[in-house]
Design an enzyme around this catalytic site. Sequence first.
Site, mmCIF file in Angstrom:
data_model
loop_
_atom_site.group_PDB
_atom_site.id
_atom_site.type_symbol
_atom_site.label_atom_id
_atom_site.label_comp_id
_atom_site.label_asym_id
_atom_site.label_seq_id
_atom_site.Cartn_x
_atom_site.Cartn_y
_atom_site.Cartn_z
ATOM 1 N N TYR A 152 0.837 -1.201 0.000
ATOM 2 C CA TYR A 152 0.000 0.000 0.000
ATOM 3 C C TYR A 152 0.875 1.256 0.000
ATOM 4 C CZ TYR A 152 -3.616 3.316 1.424
ATOM 5 O OH TYR A 152 -4.479 4.385 1.477
ATOM 6 N N LYS A 193 0.993 4.168 -2.961
ATOM 7 C CA LYS A 193 0.645 5.568 -2.711
ATOM 8 C C LYS A 193 1.854 6.486 -2.938
ATOM 9 C CE LYS A 193 -3.674 4.873 -1.979
ATOM 10 N NZ LYS A 193 -4.692 5.446 -2.861
#
Length: 176
Positions: free
Chosen positions: A68, A72
Amino acid sequence: VNNAGITRDNLLIRMSDVEFDKVLQVNLRAAFVAMRAAAKSMMRNRFGRTVNISSVAGVMGNAGQTNYSASKAGLIGMGQGMASDLGPYGITVNCIAPGPFLTELPARLLSEEMKKKFTERTALGRWGEPDELIGTRLRYFRALRLLRRTPQHTIKTLQAIQRDHLNFPNSICNHC
């Protein structure tokens, strides 16, 4: 607005290739594909406004979220590259990177210990409330509409947006 996002949390040594790839596919590749398609029309019109919704996890990283955090962080870097490519055509590319917000998902999935660790990493020592993020996004999008009508106000508008985000408890705003 590129706002797709999923998580498949796991410690690095336990994370499967499938978990890693799936998060990057949804969080990063989908934004790339959407932007590539939208950029053609925007370039023809010599105008466009885009926003990538990233996360502070892309700046600071989170334990158990290698995939994740990478996705991002990739949105932020990709946004900066796209801004360089598209800026000469009058197209802006922006990134909003919210911090932790006390919504149903983290309330249900995170242990009290993890919630406490996230809280300690925030500037104001608390989680954001969903209504705060919505208000910030609305001000941001109103400012983008203003930019379209009155480009000479660009600098003042961006300064106002940055000031809002500096006072906002759990968010950073990168104007790529």
